[in-house]
Scaffold this motif. Structure first.
Motif, PDB file in Angstrom:
ATOM      1  N   GLY A 157       0.809  -1.213   0.000  1.00  0.00           N
ATOM      2  CA  GLY A 157       0.000   0.000   0.000  1.00  0.00           C
ATOM      3  C   GLY A 157       0.838   1.256   0.000  1.00  0.00           C
ATOM      4  N   GLY A 158       0.182   2.399   0.068  1.00  0.00           N
ATOM      5  CA  GLY A 158       0.902   3.668   0.006  1.00  0.00           C
ATOM      6  C   GLY A 158       1.866   3.857   1.164  1.00  0.00           C
ATOM      7  N   VAL A 159       1.374   3.728   2.399  1.00  0.00           N
ATOM      8  CA  VAL A 159       2.252   3.852   3.566  1.00  0.00           C
ATOM      9  C   VAL A 159       3.265   2.717   3.582  1.00  0.00           C
ATOM     10  N   GLY A 160       2.783   1.495   3.335  1.00  0.00           N
ATOM     11  CA  GLY A 160       3.674   0.340   3.373  1.00  0.00           C
ATOM     12  C   GLY A 160       4.810   0.445   2.384  1.00  0.00           C
ATOM     13  N   SER A 161       4.509   0.917   1.163  1.00  0.00           N
ATOM     14  CA  SER A 161       5.543   1.046   0.135  1.00  0.00           C
ATOM     15  C   SER A 161       6.675   1.951   0.599  1.00  0.00           C
ATOM     16  N   LEU A 162       6.322   3.106   1.155  1.00  0.00           N
ATOM     17  CA  LEU A 162       7.350   4.041   1.601  1.00  0.00           C
ATOM     18  C   LEU A 162       8.006   3.572   2.897  1.00  0.00           C
ATOM     19  N   ALA A 163       7.261   2.878   3.747  1.00  0.00           N
ATOM     20  CA  ALA A 163       7.847   2.359   4.986  1.00  0.00           C
ATOM     21  C   ALA A 163       8.933   1.339   4.695  1.00  0.00           C
ATOM     22  N   VAL A 164       8.694   0.475   3.714  1.00  0.00           N
ATOM     23  CA  VAL A 164       9.717  -0.501   3.333  1.00  0.00           C
ATOM     24  C   VAL A 164      10.999   0.221   2.933  1.00  0.00           C
ATOM     25  N   GLY A 165      10.860   1.216   2.068  1.00  0.00           N
ATOM     26  CA  GLY A 165      12.041   1.932   1.593  1.00  0.00           C
ATOM     27  C   GLY A 165      12.752   2.714   2.679  1.00  0.00           C
ATOM     28  N   ILE A 166      11.991   3.352   3.571  1.00  0.00           N
ATOM     29  CA  ILE A 166      12.601   4.141   4.645  1.00  0.00           C
ATOM     30  C   ILE A 166      13.332   3.228   5.633  1.00  0.00           C
ATOM     31  N   ALA A 167      12.700   2.119   6.001  1.00  0.00           N
ATOM     32  CA  ALA A 167      13.352   1.187   6.928  1.00  0.00           C
ATOM     33  C   ALA A 167      14.618   0.600   6.316  1.00  0.00           C
ATOM     34  N   ARG A 168      14.547   0.262   5.032  1.00  0.00           N
ATOM     35  CA  ARG A 168      15.714  -0.303   4.343  1.00  0.00           C
ATOM     36  C   ARG A 168      16.834   0.733   4.248  1.00  0.00           C
ATOM     37  N   GLN A 169      16.469   1.977   3.970  1.00  0.00           N
ATOM     38  CA  GLN A 169      17.469   3.037   3.855  1.00  0.00           C
ATOM     39  C   GLN A 169      18.190   3.278   5.177  1.00  0.00           C
ATOM     40  N   ARG A 170      17.514   2.981   6.287  1.00  0.00           N
ATOM     41  CA  ARG A 170      18.114   3.168   7.607  1.00  0.00           C
ATOM     42  C   ARG A 170      18.896   1.940   8.068  1.00  0.00           C
ATOM     43  N   GLY A 171      19.015   0.939   7.196  1.00  0.00           N
ATOM     44  CA  GLY A 171      19.860  -0.201   7.479  1.00  0.00           C
ATOM     45  C   GLY A 171      19.175  -1.367   8.155  1.00  0.00           C
ATOM     46  N   ALA A 172      17.834  -1.327   8.232  1.00  0.00           N
ATOM     47  CA  ALA A 172      17.098  -2.411   8.865  1.00  0.00           C
ATOM     48  C   ALA A 172      16.881  -3.561   7.888  1.00  0.00           C
ATOM     49  N   THR A 173      16.681  -4.752   8.430  1.00  0.00           N
ATOM     50  CA  THR A 173      16.173  -5.879   7.663  1.00  0.00           C
ATOM     51  C   THR A 173      14.665  -5.755   7.631  1.00  0.00           C
ATOM     52  N   VAL A 174      14.066  -5.841   6.451  1.00  0.00           N
ATOM     53  CA  VAL A 174      12.643  -5.560   6.307  1.00  0.00           C
ATOM     54  C   VAL A 174      11.889  -6.815   5.872  1.00  0.00           C
ATOM     55  N   ILE A 175      10.870  -7.144   6.648  1.00  0.00           N
ATOM     56  CA  ILE A 175       9.937  -8.209   6.290  1.00  0.00           C
ATOM     57  C   ILE A 175       8.604  -7.541   5.960  1.00  0.00           C
ATOM     58  N   GLY A 176       8.096  -7.799   4.778  1.00  0.00           N
ATOM     59  CA  GLY A 176       6.816  -7.231   4.376  1.00  0.00           C
ATOM     60  C   GLY A 176       5.765  -8.309   4.253  1.00  0.00           C
ATOM     61  N   THR A 177       4.524  -7.967   4.561  1.00  0.00           N
ATOM     62  CA  THR A 177       3.423  -8.883   4.274  1.00  0.00           C
ATOM     63  C   THR A 177       2.560  -8.260   3.185  1.00  0.00           C
ATOM     64  N   ALA A 178       2.090  -9.122   2.278  1.00  0.00           N
ATOM     65  CA  ALA A 178       1.290  -8.672   1.151  1.00  0.00           C
ATOM     66  C   ALA A 178       0.660  -9.903   0.509  1.00  0.00           C
ATOM     67  N   SER A 179      -0.248  -9.696  -0.425  1.00  0.00           N
ATOM     68  CA  SER A 179      -0.786 -10.822  -1.179  1.00  0.00           C
ATOM     69  C   SER A 179       0.295 -11.336  -2.122  1.00  0.00           C
ATOM     70  N   PRO A 180       0.254 -12.626  -2.484  1.00  0.00           N
ATOM     71  CA  PRO A 180       1.328 -13.199  -3.307  1.00  0.00           C
ATOM     72  C   PRO A 180       1.564 -12.466  -4.622  1.00  0.00           C
ATOM     73  N   ASP A 181       0.513 -11.906  -5.219  1.00  0.00           N
ATOM     74  CA  ASP A 181       0.691 -11.208  -6.491  1.00  0.00           C
ATOM     75  C   ASP A 181       1.420  -9.872  -6.341  1.00  0.00           C
TER      76      ASP A 181
END
Length: 316
Positions: A157-181
């Motif tokens: 989603g909108g928040v989730g998309s940017l949250a993944v990128g922000i967390a990754r940019q800060r050096g975190a390991t990121v686990i996302g949940t989403a539908s398989p597609d």
């Protein structure tokens, strides 16, 4: 001015597009000629009346808290912003009424950020609510840092998309949940792992990647997802919900820092998010555009969960 609006709470069929007066411009405010306005879950939840007991409102309501365009005028005392400057803003106001889905919106200068040259107006309109929400959850509240594990529910989603990128940019390991597609899309944003959000063994799959639990959970979905989250965040970790207040007993049991978050306008933070996106350090969410006249369709798409990344309305 041309504006989308509704005169009572209810379904998407209540949305109209017509002529309304321009918003008043007070001292300290900036009048933005809106070229693009983002659509968020908040918009249709407010339209349905979900926040009528917590957010003051006045009809008719112009929806939308994401605006991008150019400065049309500045109020008394405003410095650093001038007519014609390309800007974006989170347009949340103390009273829900004057939103971004109109030719003009007036907001405090403190909420406004200049739009980087490399971003067009629809791209800029995708950032205020989603970007500030992700930033305030992960950077301001959770203080995510390198080496931590961050779980983002609803990562496509909108928040989730940017949250993944922000967390990754800060050096975190990121686990996302989403539908398989949506898995390939979320991986492209920077997620280290993407898990099926409907899998019956989701909690076990998360713990298989973070045996002691994750350091931070950002829950954009609520309900059963929030309940699951208590079991996968490590003791002393952080949980942020965008949908409902976390259970205080559950949080106290594991000494969690937890809160429900509703976005706060902040031009300085928005400028930081925009700079990261403009530089490529944080990927821009996928963007779908529709004209303002199709706002009812846009709300229905968002309600049905059929939007990947951000849905943006263009205003000619």
């Amino acid at each position: 001015m041309k504006a989308a609006y509704y005169a009572r709470f209810g379904g998407a069929e209540l949305l109209n597009v017509g002529e309304l007066p321009e918003p008043p411009l007070a001292a300290g405010d900036v009048l933005i000629r809106v070229r693009a306005a983002g659509v968020n879950r908040l918009d249709w939840k407010i339209r349905q009346g979900a926040f009528k007991s917590t957010l003051p409102y006045a009809f008719p309501i112009i929806p939308g808290w994401d605006a991008a365009g150019e400065v049309a005028a500045v109020g008394e005392g405003v410095t650093g912003l001038s007519k014609g400057m390309r800007v974006m803003a989170c347009t949340r106001q103390p009273v829900v009424q004057w939103g971004a889905c109109a030719e003009y919106v007036a907001v405090p200068a403190s909420a406004v950020a200049q739009t980087p040259q490399s971003l067009d107006d629809p791209q800029a309109a995708a950032l205020p609510v989603a970007g500030l929400t992700a930033w305030q959850a992960l950077v301001e509240f959770a203080r995510v840092e390198a080496g931590q594990a961050v779980l983002v529910h609803g990562a496509a989603g909108g928040v989730g998309s940017l949250a993944v990128g922000i967390a990754r940019q800060r050096g975190a390991t990121v686990i996302g949940t989403a539908s398989p597609d949506q898995a390939d899309y979320v991986r492209a944003l920077g997620a280290d792992a993407v898990l099926d959000d409907a899998a019956p063994d989701l909690a076990a799959a998360i713990l298989a990647r973070a045996a002691d639990g994750v350091d931070v959970v950002l829950d954009t979905l609520g309900g059963e997802t929030l309940v699951l989250s208590y079991g996968v965040v490590k003791p002393g970790g952080t949980l942020v919900s965008l949908v409902e207040q976390p259970d205080l007993d559950q949080c106290a049991h594991k000494d969690l820092s937890a809160r429900q978050l509703l976005v706060r306008p902040d031009g300085g933070q928005l400028a930081e998010v925009a700079a990261l996106v403009a530089s490529g350090a944080v990927p821009l969410p996928e963007i779908q555009t529709l004209p303002l006249e199709r706002i009812a369709e846009a709300h229905r798409l968002s309600e049905a969960g059929q939007v990947r990344g951000k849905l943006v309305l263009t205003i000619s």
